[in-house]
Scaffold this motif. Sequence first.
Motif, PDB file in Angstrom:
ATOM      1  N   VAL A  75      25.184  39.247  85.608  1.00 16.06           N
ATOM      2  CA  VAL A  75      23.731  40.262  87.030  1.00 16.06           C
ATOM      3  C   VAL A  75      23.612  40.402  87.985  1.00 16.06           C
ATOM      4  O   VAL A  75      23.456  41.775  88.018  1.00 16.06           O
ATOM      5  N   VAL A  76      24.498  38.961  89.018  1.00 10.94           N
ATOM      6  CA  VAL A  76      24.958  39.968  90.011  1.00 10.94           C
ATOM      7  C   VAL A  76      25.805  40.991  90.242  1.00 10.94           C
ATOM      8  O   VAL A  76      24.913  41.678  91.535  1.00 10.94           O
ATOM      9  N   LEU A  77      26.704  41.450  89.670  1.00 11.82           N
ATOM     10  CA  LEU A  77      27.670  42.141  89.814  1.00 11.82           C
ATOM     11  C   LEU A  77      27.210  43.235  89.566  1.00 11.82           C
ATOM     12  O   LEU A  77      27.840  43.987  89.936  1.00 11.82           O
ATOM     13  N   HIS A 133      33.353  45.660  98.688  1.00 10.58           N
ATOM     14  CA  HIS A 133      34.213  45.073  98.421  1.00 10.58           C
ATOM     15  C   HIS A 133      33.336  43.530  97.083  1.00 10.58           C
ATOM     16  O   HIS A 133      31.881  43.779  98.082  1.00 10.58           O
ATOM     17  N   CYS A 134      33.323  42.847  96.898  1.00 13.74           N
ATOM     18  CA  CYS A 134      32.226  42.306  96.440  1.00 13.74           C
ATOM     19  C   CYS A 134      32.964  40.835  96.115  1.00 13.74           C
ATOM     20  O   CYS A 134      34.005  41.159  94.984  1.00 13.74           O
ATOM     21  N   ARG A 135      32.354  39.380  96.264  1.00 17.47           N
ATOM     22  CA  ARG A 135      33.017  38.587  95.594  1.00 17.47           C
ATOM     23  C   ARG A 135      31.612  37.276  95.404  1.00 17.47           C
ATOM     24  O   ARG A 135      30.944  36.601  96.203  1.00 17.47           O
ATOM     25  N   ILE A 136      31.451  37.174  94.328  1.00 19.87           N
ATOM     26  CA  ILE A 136      31.122  36.304  93.962  1.00 19.87           C
ATOM     27  C   ILE A 136      31.688  34.799  93.529  1.00 19.87           C
ATOM     28  O   ILE A 136      31.838  34.687  92.116  1.00 19.87           O
ATOM     29  N   SER A 137      31.004  33.445  94.021  1.00 17.77           N
ATOM     30  CA  SER A 137      31.233  32.484  94.009  1.00 17.77           C
ATOM     31  C   SER A 137      30.063  31.575  93.284  1.00 17.77           C
ATOM     32  O   SER A 137      29.391  31.493  94.469  1.00 17.77           O
ATOM     33  N   LYS A 138      30.583  30.427  92.974  1.00 11.37           N
ATOM     34  CA  LYS A 138      29.447  29.363  93.266  1.00 11.37           C
ATOM     35  C   LYS A 138      29.261  28.742  94.470  1.00 11.37           C
ATOM     36  O   LYS A 138      29.532  28.232  95.356  1.00 11.37           O
ATOM     37  N   ILE A 183      20.882  42.685  74.439  1.00 10.39           N
ATOM     38  CA  ILE A 183      21.224  43.859  75.159  1.00 10.39           C
ATOM     39  C   ILE A 183      21.296  43.999  76.204  1.00 10.39           C
ATOM     40  O   ILE A 183      21.996  44.387  76.500  1.00 10.39           O
ATOM     41  N   PHE A 184      20.550  42.962  77.033  1.00 12.29           N
ATOM     42  CA  PHE A 184      21.024  42.826  78.496  1.00 12.29           C
ATOM     43  C   PHE A 184      21.817  42.501  78.974  1.00 12.29           C
ATOM     44  O   PHE A 184      22.481  43.589  80.358  1.00 12.29           O
ATOM     45  N   PHE A 185      22.428  41.427  78.501  1.00 14.30           N
ATOM     46  CA  PHE A 185      23.748  40.879  78.778  1.00 14.30           C
ATOM     47  C   PHE A 185      24.586  41.893  78.899  1.00 14.30           C
ATOM     48  O   PHE A 185      25.840  42.191  79.504  1.00 14.30           O
ATOM     49  N   SER A 186      24.722  42.433  77.300  1.00 12.71           N
ATOM     50  CA  SER A 186      25.252  42.918  76.992  1.00 12.71           C
ATOM     51  C   SER A 186      25.375  43.738  78.129  1.00 12.71           C
ATOM     52  O   SER A 186      26.492  45.090  78.297  1.00 12.71           O
ATOM     53  N   PHE A 187      24.855  45.075  78.737  1.00 20.53           N
ATOM     54  CA  PHE A 187      24.765  45.729  79.613  1.00 20.53           C
ATOM     55  C   PHE A 187      25.175  46.025  80.576  1.00 20.53           C
ATOM     56  O   PHE A 187      26.625  46.220  81.283  1.00 20.53           O
ATOM     57  N   CYS A 188      24.982  44.262  81.377  1.00 21.53           N
ATOM     58  CA  CYS A 188      25.709  44.414  82.149  1.00 21.53           C
ATOM     59  C   CYS A 188      26.952  43.960  81.709  1.00 21.53           C
ATOM     60  O   CYS A 188      28.367  44.097  83.134  1.00 21.53           O
TER      61      CYS A 188
END
Length: 441
Positions: free
Chosen positions: A368-370, A270-275, A167-172
């Motif tokens: 999750v972070v996004l 602006h948002c950028r997520i990376s390793k 449920i949680f990851f579907s919400f995300c």
Amino acid sequence: MDASEFAVSAGRAVLDMMEREWQPLSAGELEQRLDQAVEEILEADLITELKTQPPAPAPTAVYVHLLQSQPTVGPQLLQTAATVAASFPQKEETTETLGQMETVDSAAVEYIKDLLQSSKSKARLAGRARLSLSHTILLSLTLLSERVSYRSVSRRFLLEKGNIHRIFFSFCDHINMLEERQIRWPVGEEADNILFPLFSSEKRPEDAEQRAPLVLGVLGHTQIPIRLSLGKHDVETTVPEVKRMKKEEAHLDSWLNLELLCDSSGRFLHCRISKGSDTDRGSSLRDKLKQHPELMPPGSCILAKPGYPLSAHILTPYITSHGLSEELFNKTLDEHFHILDQAVANLRARFQRLRYLDIGNYDRARAVVLTACVLHNVFLDMGQVVEAEVEKEDITQIGDGEMDNEGICRRDVLSDLLFKSFESGSTRCDDGSIRERVFTI
């Protein structure tokens, strides 16, 4: 493929869809819900009976004694009973406080519910069919906002851990679809309305309005610790994240880089997520602005922390200062960097799970972070602002980012302009330092 094979394939597809979208309650969940319903009925009856009795000197003891007389009541309910009964003397205050909390929570749930229902994706969130969209949002906000385990949420919402995970990851995933609507680059009048001055009023020279740029936003980054596949950690532990990750810190991908640009109100543009192993810091944004200069209002700029590229649109501090003008310029930028530091602190304070993501999968950790970043802007739109204390960063030596000639020239011109305006209202001390004096422009 003959007709029978087509029929078998279609049947399997239907069964998969039904399993994904409409799962029945398992035997364990059904039994858990029935037990909870019985306990709630008993508790409601006993509370009603207790309210009809005259005041007693020790209401907690009376209430617990009544519950103990019921053979079906478990120890968990007895503990709850003691808590509820002990709160009776402050009933009016407690009710008012809970009412305020419920108002805030319900308002957020309804607002997010409307956003999801009005989004392009009309697909229903995965999970238990009997779990309403409102409860799905509340469950997911609980996991994001509190540092609780799936097991704790399982007991609270009477669902199996595996289903809560789903449920949680579907919400995300559904919240991530709102990124373009909620984290958007301002243009036109919207951009003009959020510009703020680079120089404060007391440092601004007479012709600053013509010569000094206005600032669109502040650019920087933070790191979100995540779990590698090496092992699991207790999400509810109070041990500091950095100490807990000593075995993983040598691996760069035990972190996520979260690059953010925010305006003066702390809203993310602006948002950028990376390793963690991704060394690209602001280069993609610089290239985008170079290719599309219309994204920047005329004469405006972005302020970026050390290590980011210096360009015509992005201004960074001097890493090696050679004079008072450069020191003054760096100090001016530091004052603006507090805007981003406060926004990041508020993000972490509202969404406690970002302090350590016990997720070994990069794509899910990124989702999750996004989700937290999108909801950060959603809560700002609602007027629900969290003012958290800014944590001191572990400052390490950061070198210059890439620099182009146009950026170097623009920074030097602004540094000289700021220094001249400051020097006109200050006096030089014997040791060479500058002491400001009162002046009027």
